[in-house]
Design a protein around this motif. Structure first.
Motif, mmCIF file in Angstrom:
data_model
loop_
_atom_site.group_PDB
_atom_site.id
_atom_site.type_symbol
_atom_site.label_atom_id
_atom_site.label_comp_id
_atom_site.label_asym_id
_atom_site.label_seq_id
_atom_site.Cartn_x
_atom_site.Cartn_y
_atom_site.Cartn_z
ATOM 1 N N GLU A 77 -4.798 10.088 4.699
ATOM 2 C CA GLU A 77 -5.317 9.769 6.040
ATOM 3 C C GLU A 77 -5.552 8.391 6.359
ATOM 4 N N LEU A 78 -6.222 7.890 5.305
ATOM 5 C CA LEU A 78 -6.392 6.458 5.395
ATOM 6 C C LEU A 78 -5.121 6.063 5.500
ATOM 7 N N SER A 79 -4.273 5.452 4.332
ATOM 8 C CA SER A 79 -3.144 5.108 4.375
ATOM 9 C C SER A 79 -2.098 4.739 5.630
ATOM 10 N N GLN A 80 -2.422 6.217 6.523
ATOM 11 C CA GLN A 80 -1.896 6.613 7.633
ATOM 12 C C GLN A 80 -1.796 5.298 8.220
ATOM 13 N N GLN A 81 -3.274 4.986 8.541
ATOM 14 C CA GLN A 81 -3.873 4.334 8.943
ATOM 15 C C GLN A 81 -3.741 3.184 9.041
ATOM 16 N N PHE A 82 -3.815 2.633 7.571
ATOM 17 C CA PHE A 82 -2.806 1.230 7.246
ATOM 18 C C PHE A 82 -2.113 0.892 7.325
ATOM 19 N N ALA A 83 -0.879 1.726 7.580
ATOM 20 C CA ALA A 83 0.610 2.121 8.566
ATOM 21 C C ALA A 83 0.478 1.615 9.525
ATOM 22 N N GLU A 84 -0.847 2.291 9.805
ATOM 23 C CA GLU A 84 -0.286 1.598 11.995
ATOM 24 C C GLU A 84 -1.339 0.524 12.424
ATOM 25 N N VAL A 85 -1.839 0.173 11.529
ATOM 26 C CA VAL A 85 -2.274 -1.977 11.571
ATOM 27 C C VAL A 85 -1.201 -2.541 11.169
ATOM 28 N N CYS A 86 -0.928 -2.241 9.944
ATOM 29 C CA CYS A 86 0.612 -3.292 9.520
ATOM 30 C C CYS A 86 1.759 -2.809 10.573
ATOM 31 N N HIS A 87 1.472 -1.764 11.022
ATOM 32 C CA HIS A 87 2.794 -1.438 11.877
ATOM 33 C C HIS A 87 2.628 -2.373 13.708
ATOM 34 N N GLN A 88 1.212 -2.923 13.967
ATOM 35 C CA GLN A 88 0.908 -3.816 15.211
ATOM 36 C C GLN A 88 0.728 -4.662 15.372
ATOM 37 N N LEU A 89 0.966 -5.112 13.155
ATOM 38 C CA LEU A 89 0.450 -6.384 12.601
ATOM 39 C C LEU A 89 1.786 -7.482 12.372
ATOM 40 N N SER A 90 2.988 -5.990 12.162
ATOM 41 C CA SER A 90 4.432 -6.410 12.150
ATOM 42 C C SER A 90 4.075 -7.378 10.521
ATOM 43 N N ILE A 91 3.999 -6.167 9.481
ATOM 44 C CA ILE A 91 3.448 -6.164 8.470
ATOM 45 C C ILE A 91 3.908 -5.514 7.917
ATOM 46 N N PRO A 92 5.431 -5.360 7.042
ATOM 47 C CA PRO A 92 5.933 -4.109 5.828
ATOM 48 C C PRO A 92 5.275 -3.437 5.497
ATOM 49 N N TYR A 93 4.666 -2.306 5.151
ATOM 50 C CA TYR A 93 4.048 -1.210 5.043
ATOM 51 C C TYR A 93 4.718 -0.326 3.821
ATOM 52 N N LEU A 94 4.137 -0.257 2.788
ATOM 53 C CA LEU A 94 5.278 0.525 1.661
ATOM 54 C C LEU A 94 4.200 1.680 1.918
ATOM 55 N N ASP A 95 4.405 3.209 1.673
ATOM 56 C CA ASP A 95 3.846 4.050 1.501
ATOM 57 C C ASP A 95 4.305 5.272 0.352
ATOM 58 N N VAL A 96 3.743 4.387 -0.842
ATOM 59 C CA VAL A 96 3.762 5.484 -2.085
ATOM 60 C C VAL A 96 3.214 6.388 -2.644
ATOM 61 N N PHE A 97 2.741 7.049 -1.373
ATOM 62 C CA PHE A 97 1.267 8.017 -1.696
ATOM 63 C C PHE A 97 2.401 9.379 -1.646
ATOM 64 N N SER A 98 3.159 9.404 -0.880
ATOM 65 C CA SER A 98 4.191 10.789 -1.008
ATOM 66 C C SER A 98 4.929 10.916 -1.865
ATOM 67 N N SER A 99 5.999 10.006 -2.517
ATOM 68 C CA SER A 99 5.994 10.304 -3.854
ATOM 69 C C SER A 99 5.455 10.286 -4.727
ATOM 70 N N LEU A 100 4.858 9.484 -4.944
ATOM 71 C CA LEU A 100 3.919 9.231 -6.157
ATOM 72 C C LEU A 100 2.647 11.322 -6.075
ATOM 73 N N GLN A 101 2.880 11.779 -5.443
ATOM 74 C CA GLN A 101 1.975 12.475 -4.809
ATOM 75 C C GLN A 101 3.290 13.819 -5.175
ATOM 76 N N ALA A 102 4.162 14.130 -5.081
ATOM 77 C CA ALA A 102 4.746 14.596 -5.411
ATOM 78 C C ALA A 102 5.711 14.678 -6.771
ATOM 79 N N SER A 103 5.423 13.018 -7.596
ATOM 80 C CA SER A 103 5.666 12.616 -9.045
ATOM 81 C C SER A 103 5.285 13.790 -10.292
#
Length: 198
Positions: free
Chosen positions: A134-160
């Motif tokens: 949930e926090l990662s999703q909120q960080f992603a939104e902050v980065c989107h608003q600031l036009s800063i690239p954000y990489l979600d590794v959480f999903s891939s690593l949780q499935a690893s």
């Protein structure tokens, strides 16, 4: 512009805790860039147990000393897992404060340097992973608003299986070399990271 100095700012996952090769994901992606022929200076500014509040107080003076005016430098941030840790019956940092800290850090950083952000990774605690996701999703939104690239590794690593098995086998939070190698591969394939070295 080709980035020639990179500061990685964050927590124990940035530090590479648990990796017997002492490279973590940050050392691996920088070694890969070096093999491509780039002259890169790499600064690991990861500190164990640090939250977004801790990082907010130290990142600027530490990064500024390593990225002086006129150098071709950038910063990669990655933090958040420690914010979602439960201590004394509550999270170490309330969600709203974590988001506020991230916004403040990234807003200032973007005004000074090229900036990227990598999400916090999963650990071997289902409840904490739900909070971190949930926090990662909120960080992603902050980065989107600031036009800063954000990489979600959480999903891939949780499935690893490799990442999750190594985390469980070590201390419940950190992987070993193979797990960090998988995280490094995710970052290496990221177009925003690759764009720094063209």
């Amino acid at each position: 512009m080709t980035i020639k100095r990179v500061c990685f700012v964050g927590d124990s996952f940035v530090n590479g805790t648990g990796d017997p090769e002492y490279l973590g994901w940050t050392g691996r992606i920088c070694a890969a860039i070096r093999k491509q022929g780039y002259d890169l200076t790499y600064y690991n500014l990861g500190i164990r147990r640090e939250t977004s509040a801790d990082i907010s107080t130290r990142w600027l003076p530490e990064a500024s000393r390593r990225l002086p005016e006129g150098c071709d430098g950038g910063i990669v941030f990655s933090f958040g897992v420690n914010d979602t840790t439960i201590e004394q019956g509550k999270g170490r940092i309330p969600f709203k404060d974590s988001v506020k800290n991230a916004n403040q850090i990234l807003t200032v950083a973007k005004g000074l340097f090229p900036v990227l952000m990598v999400s916090p990774p999963p650990i071997a605690d289902r409840g904490q992973n739900m909070r971190t996701a949930e926090l990662s999703q909120q960080f992603a939104e902050v980065c989107h608003q600031l036009s800063i690239p954000y990489l979600d590794v959480f999903s891939s690593l949780q499935a690893s299986k490799v990442w999750m098995d190594e985390v469980a086998a070590y201390d419940g939070a950190h992987p070993s070399a193979s797990g960090y190698s998988q995280m490094a591969e995710l970052v290496q394939r990221w177009k925003a990271w690759q764009a720094w070295f063209r």
